[in-house]
Design a protein around this motif. Structure first.
Motif, PDB file in Angstrom:
ATOM      1  N   THR A 186      28.665 -14.776  21.338  1.00 26.53           N
ATOM      2  CA  THR A 186      28.036 -13.500  20.878  1.00 26.53           C
ATOM      3  C   THR A 186      27.211 -12.890  22.387  1.00 26.53           C
ATOM      4  O   THR A 186      26.782 -13.822  23.348  1.00 26.53           O
ATOM      5  N   CYS A 187      26.572 -11.889  22.024  1.00 28.14           N
ATOM      6  CA  CYS A 187      25.698 -11.170  23.119  1.00 28.14           C
ATOM      7  C   CYS A 187      24.980 -10.159  22.756  1.00 28.14           C
ATOM      8  O   CYS A 187      25.090  -9.788  21.196  1.00 28.14           O
ATOM      9  N   MET A 188      23.967  -9.805  23.295  1.00 29.59           N
ATOM     10  CA  MET A 188      23.307  -8.488  22.815  1.00 29.59           C
ATOM     11  C   MET A 188      24.060  -7.091  23.032  1.00 29.59           C
ATOM     12  O   MET A 188      24.825  -6.990  24.005  1.00 29.59           O
ATOM     13  N   ARG A 189      23.768  -6.154  21.810  1.00 24.98           N
ATOM     14  CA  ARG A 189      24.428  -4.979  22.127  1.00 24.98           C
ATOM     15  C   ARG A 189      23.484  -3.794  21.679  1.00 24.98           C
ATOM     16  O   ARG A 189      22.606  -4.114  21.041  1.00 24.98           O
ATOM     17  N   PHE A 190      23.707  -2.688  22.141  1.00 24.08           N
ATOM     18  CA  PHE A 190      22.905  -1.325  22.118  1.00 24.08           C
ATOM     19  C   PHE A 190      24.082  -0.468  21.592  1.00 24.08           C
ATOM     20  O   PHE A 190      24.936   0.072  22.291  1.00 24.08           O
ATOM     21  N   ASP A 191      24.004  -0.266  20.235  1.00 18.77           N
ATOM     22  CA  ASP A 191      24.975   0.839  19.603  1.00 18.77           C
ATOM     23  C   ASP A 191      24.234   2.148  19.105  1.00 18.77           C
ATOM     24  O   ASP A 191      23.118   2.121  18.505  1.00 18.77           O
ATOM     25  N   ILE A 192      24.402   3.029  19.957  1.00 20.73           N
ATOM     26  CA  ILE A 192      23.750   4.497  19.649  1.00 20.73           C
ATOM     27  C   ILE A 192      23.674   4.805  18.335  1.00 20.73           C
ATOM     28  O   ILE A 192      22.779   5.483  17.722  1.00 20.73           O
ATOM     29  N   ASN A 193      24.690   4.627  17.393  1.00 19.43           N
ATOM     30  CA  ASN A 193      24.962   5.123  16.174  1.00 19.43           C
ATOM     31  C   ASN A 193      23.949   4.310  15.193  1.00 19.43           C
ATOM     32  O   ASN A 193      23.274   4.851  14.491  1.00 19.43           O
ATOM     33  N   ASP A 194      23.878   2.895  15.370  1.00 17.60           N
ATOM     34  CA  ASP A 194      23.024   2.113  14.849  1.00 17.60           C
ATOM     35  C   ASP A 194      21.363   2.844  15.123  1.00 17.60           C
ATOM     36  O   ASP A 194      20.680   2.500  14.196  1.00 17.60           O
ATOM     37  N   PHE A 195      21.177   2.723  16.430  1.00 20.35           N
ATOM     38  CA  PHE A 195      20.016   3.129  16.842  1.00 20.35           C
ATOM     39  C   PHE A 195      19.400   4.649  15.924  1.00 20.35           C
ATOM     40  O   PHE A 195      18.345   4.619  15.478  1.00 20.35           O
ATOM     41  N   ALA A 196      20.521   5.551  15.891  1.00 17.62           N
ATOM     42  CA  ALA A 196      19.999   6.691  15.341  1.00 17.62           C
ATOM     43  C   ALA A 196      19.922   6.551  13.784  1.00 17.62           C
ATOM     44  O   ALA A 196      18.891   7.080  13.312  1.00 17.62           O
ATOM     45  N   ALA A 197      20.692   5.549  13.093  1.00 16.01           N
ATOM     46  CA  ALA A 197      20.301   5.098  11.854  1.00 16.01           C
ATOM     47  C   ALA A 197      18.711   4.385  11.549  1.00 16.01           C
ATOM     48  O   ALA A 197      18.270   4.938  10.576  1.00 16.01           O
ATOM     49  N   PHE A 198      18.336   3.564  12.558  1.00 11.03           N
ATOM     50  CA  PHE A 198      17.143   3.270  12.535  1.00 11.03           C
ATOM     51  C   PHE A 198      16.042   4.440  12.845  1.00 11.03           C
ATOM     52  O   PHE A 198      15.210   4.653  11.712  1.00 11.03           O
ATOM     53  N   ASP A 199      16.242   5.435  13.885  1.00 11.64           N
ATOM     54  CA  ASP A 199      15.311   6.495  14.052  1.00 11.64           C
ATOM     55  C   ASP A 199      15.344   7.344  13.051  1.00 11.64           C
ATOM     56  O   ASP A 199      14.143   7.711  12.552  1.00 11.64           O
ATOM     57  N   ILE A 200      16.445   7.779  12.409  1.00  7.62           N
ATOM     58  CA  ILE A 200      16.494   8.783  11.622  1.00  7.62           C
ATOM     59  C   ILE A 200      16.239   8.526  10.062  1.00  7.62           C
ATOM     60  O   ILE A 200      15.376   9.102   9.392  1.00  7.62           O
ATOM     61  N   HIS A 201      16.719   7.325   9.601  1.00  8.81           N
ATOM     62  CA  HIS A 201      16.715   6.856   8.347  1.00  8.81           C
ATOM     63  C   HIS A 201      15.669   5.899   7.926  1.00  8.81           C
ATOM     64  O   HIS A 201      15.115   5.766   6.729  1.00  8.81           O
ATOM     65  N   ILE A 202      15.468   5.095   8.957  1.00 13.95           N
ATOM     66  CA  ILE A 202      14.450   3.758   8.532  1.00 13.95           C
ATOM     67  C   ILE A 202      12.965   4.180   9.170  1.00 13.95           C
ATOM     68  O   ILE A 202      12.216   4.086   8.368  1.00 13.95           O
ATOM     69  N   LEU A 203      12.877   4.394  10.399  1.00  8.80           N
ATOM     70  CA  LEU A 203      11.794   5.024  11.025  1.00  8.80           C
ATOM     71  C   LEU A 203      11.480   6.327  10.426  1.00  8.80           C
ATOM     72  O   LEU A 203      10.146   6.517  10.141  1.00  8.80           O
ATOM     73  N   GLN A 204      12.420   7.141  10.224  1.00  7.94           N
ATOM     74  CA  GLN A 204      12.042   8.459   9.576  1.00  7.94           C
ATOM     75  C   GLN A 204      11.297   9.276  10.589  1.00  7.94           C
ATOM     76  O   GLN A 204      10.291   9.947  10.118  1.00  7.94           O
ATOM     77  N   ALA A 248      13.981  13.636  14.642  1.00  6.74           N
ATOM     78  CA  ALA A 248      14.819  12.600  15.332  1.00  6.74           C
ATOM     79  C   ALA A 248      16.347  13.195  15.333  1.00  6.74           C
ATOM     80  O   ALA A 248      16.891  12.847  16.307  1.00  6.74           O
ATOM     81  N   THR A 249      16.689  13.917  14.321  1.00  3.79           N
ATOM     82  CA  THR A 249      18.007  14.335  14.386  1.00  3.79           C
ATOM     83  C   THR A 249      18.365  15.128  15.417  1.00  3.79           C
ATOM     84  O   THR A 249      19.699  15.144  16.042  1.00  3.79           O
ATOM     85  N   ALA A 250      17.432  16.047  16.089  1.00  2.00           N
ATOM     86  CA  ALA A 250      17.530  16.916  17.211  1.00  2.00           C
ATOM     87  C   ALA A 250      18.068  16.215  18.460  1.00  2.00           C
ATOM     88  O   ALA A 250      18.693  16.765  19.361  1.00  2.00           O
ATOM     89  N   LEU A 264      14.278   7.260  24.409  1.00  2.00           N
ATOM     90  CA  LEU A 264      14.358   6.671  23.103  1.00  2.00           C
ATOM     91  C   LEU A 264      12.980   7.162  22.166  1.00  2.00           C
ATOM     92  O   LEU A 264      12.092   7.210  22.531  1.00  2.00           O
ATOM     93  N   LEU A 265      13.483   7.420  20.845  1.00  2.00           N
ATOM     94  CA  LEU A 265      12.457   7.914  20.118  1.00  2.00           C
ATOM     95  C   LEU A 265      11.520   9.151  20.351  1.00  2.00           C
ATOM     96  O   LEU A 265      10.366   9.391  20.020  1.00  2.00           O
ATOM     97  N   GLY A 266      12.178   9.768  21.113  1.00  2.00           N
ATOM     98  CA  GLY A 266      11.551  10.996  21.603  1.00  2.00           C
ATOM     99  C   GLY A 266      10.810  10.845  22.779  1.00  2.00           C
ATOM    100  O   GLY A 266       9.759  11.584  23.377  1.00  2.00           O
TER     101      GLY A 266
END
Length: 405
Positions: free
Chosen positions: A130-148, A152-154, A247-249
Motif C-alpha cells: 500500500t501507499c499514500m494517494r491523492f485523488d482529485i475526484n475524492d478531494f473534490a467530494a470532500f471539498d464540495i460535499h463534506i466540507l461544503q 468549491a465547484t468553481a 487546494l480549498l481556494g
C-alpha cells in the motif's frame, strides 16, 4: 549526500536500533508534542538528543539529531493575525536554542491550513503493498460535499465535479469519515489535527489573503528570523507545498521553481534555503527536478528523495507514491545533479558540501502492512527506498566510473 532517517520520537514504530541497522549517518526529528508557536526549550531539545543517542536497551546508538523537521510556522504567522508577533519572537528563541545544541539545519513549510494532503493513506498497489494517494475526484467530494465550502465547484472541472458527486453518493458514513480524516491528518508526527469546523474557521480567516499577500507575509517572516539564523550559523530550508497546487481556494506559494526563486531572492542569505522534495514538486508535470537542482542547488540545504506516479498531465491532478526509482521523476538524473552540486561546493571549500538526504516516504510492504506506522513512513518500505537510492549514489560517485572524478 549525508544519509539520514526521519524518526518521530519514542512512540515511533521504528526504534532507534532500527535506524542504526538502516546504516544512516544521522537522524531527522522534531519536538512534535510542543504546540505551534511555543518556544522549543533547551531542556526539551536536550531530552530529544539523548533519546536519539541511545537504543531502547540504553546502548549508545552513535547517532545524533542533525536536521529539524519541522519547526512549525504557526497559522497566526502565516496570516499575520492574533499572536503572530509573539510567535515570531518564540521562533527566533527556538532557533537560538537549537543552535546552542549544535543543530544546524531547520526544515519548515509555509502551507496554509493543511500541511500536506492525501485522500487515501493505504491505497493498494499492484504488488499487494500500500501507499499514500491523492485523488482529485475524492478531494473534490470532500471539498464540495463534506466540507461544503462555498464556491468549491468553481475550482474543479465539470468532469471532476460530476465524478465527485458520483463518488460521494456511493460513500457510506464510515467512508465519509475516513476521507475527512485523511484530508485533515495534519503534519506527520504532530499532535495537532483539525476538525471540519476548524478548517472552515481557518478558511474564513484566509478569505482576504491573496497569493501576493501570503508571499509578502512569508518574506516578512523571513526578514525577522533569517538574520538570527545567519548569525547562529543555521541553514533554514522551506519544504514545498504538498501537493504543489491550490487546494480549498487557498493560495499556494511554494509549488514551482519561480515560487522558490521569489523567496530566495526576496531574502538573499546563506541561511535562507530550500528543502528539495522530489515527491512534492514531482506531483506537477511542469516541475523539472534535475533542472531545479542545477539552477537552485547552491541554496538546497536538505533533500527529500521519493517518487510519485501521476494519473495525467493535469497541474492539479491525481497521483500516488511510487517506488523510489519508479514514478515520473528521473531519480538517476536528479541524483546526478546533486552529486555535481556537492562536488562544486567541495571545490569552493564550503563546509556544507555534503547535503543531508533522507529517503522520503515509502510503500508499506511485507511486515510494514501490519505495523501501523506513521502514514507514509514504513520501516521496510523506506529501507528498500534507501537501498535503491544508495546504489544510484554509489555508482554516480564511484572514483573510476562516476560522473565526478
Amino acid at each position: 549526500m549525508r544519509q539520514t532517517w526521519r524518526w518521530f520520537g519514542p512512540n515511533d514504530v521504528a526504534k532507534i536500533e532500527d535506524v542504526v541497522q538502516a546504516g544512516v549517518e544521522g537522524v531527522v526529528t522534531a519536538l512534535h508534542h510542543v504546540p505551534n508557536g511555543v518556544v522549543w526549550s533547551a531542556q526539551e531539545i536536550a531530552k530529544r538528543q539523548e533519546e536519539v543517542r541511545k537504543t531502547s536497551t540504553g546502548a549508545p546508538s552513535g547517532l545524533e539529531w542533525e536536521v529539524v523537521e519541522s519547526l512549525p510556522v504557526s497559522e497566526d504567522i502565516k496570516k499575520q493575525k492574533g499572536d503572530w508577533k509573539e510567535h515570531v519572537a518564540n521562533y527566533r528563541t527556538s532557533l537560538e536554542n537549537l543552535a546552542a545544541a549544535g543543530i544546524e539545519v531547520v526544515c519548515y513549510n509555509f502551507m496554509p491550513v493543511l500541511d500536506w494532503t492525501r485522500t487515501d493513506l493505504n491505497w493498494r498497489v499492484a504488488h499487494g503493498g500500500t501507499c499514500m494517494r491523492f485523488d482529485i475526484n475524492d478531494f473534490a467530494a470532500f471539498d464540495i460535499h463534506i466540507l461544503q465550502r462555498p464556491g468549491a465547484t468553481a475550482d474543479f472541472s465539470n468532469e471532476v465535479v460530476v465524478e465527485a458527486g458520483r463518488r460521494f453518493d456511493a460513500m457510506d458514513e464510515d467512508a465519509k469519515i475516513a476521507l475527512a480524516r485523511n484530508v485533515t491528518a495534519g503534519l506527520p508526527g504532530s499532535t495537532e489535527t483539525l476538525t471540519l469546523d476548524g478548517v472552515r474557521e481557518h478558511l474564513a480567516q484566509y478569505g482576504q489573503i491573496s497569493a501576493e499577500k501570503l508571499r509578502q507575509n512569508f518574506i516578512d517572516f523571513l526578514e525577522q528570523v533569517v538574520p538570527t539564523a545567519e548569525k547562529l550559523g543555521l541553514r533554514m530550508c522551506c519544504h514545498p507545498d504538498d501537493p504543489p497546487f491550490s487546494l480549498l481556494g487557498l493560495p499556494r506559494i511554494m509549488s514551482t521553481e519561480a515560487d522558490y526563486t521569489a523567496i530566495l531572492d526576496g531574502v538573499d542569505s546563506p541561511a535562507n534555503g530550500m528543502t528539495l522534495c522530489s515527491g512534492s514538486l514531482g506531483a506537477r508535470p511542469d516541475n523539472d527536478l534535475p533542472g531545479i537542482m542545477e539552477r537552485l542547488g547552491s541554496k538546497v540545504h536538505f533533500l527529500h528523495l521519493r517518487n510519485v506516479s501521476r494519473d495525467s498531465d493535469a497541474i492539479s491532478g491525481s497521483f500516488y507514491e511510487a517506488e523510489h526509482l519508479g514514478g515520473d521523476t528521473d531519480m538517476v538524473a536528479l541524483i546526478a545533479a546533486i552529486v555535481r552540486e556537492e562536488a562544486r561546493r567541495k571545490r569552493e571549500g564550503r563546509a556544507d558540501h555534503q547535503i543531508p538526504m533522507r529517503p522520503d516516504h515509502g510503500q508499506d510492504i511485507l511486515d510494514d502492512l501490519g505495523r501501523k506506522a506513521q502514514p507514509g513512513y514504513p520501516t521496510i518500505g523506506r529501507l528498500k527506498g534507501l537501498a535503491e537510492l544508495r546504489g544510484v549514489m554509489r555508482a554516480l560517485e564511484h572514483k573510476t566510473w562516476g560522473i565526478v572524478q
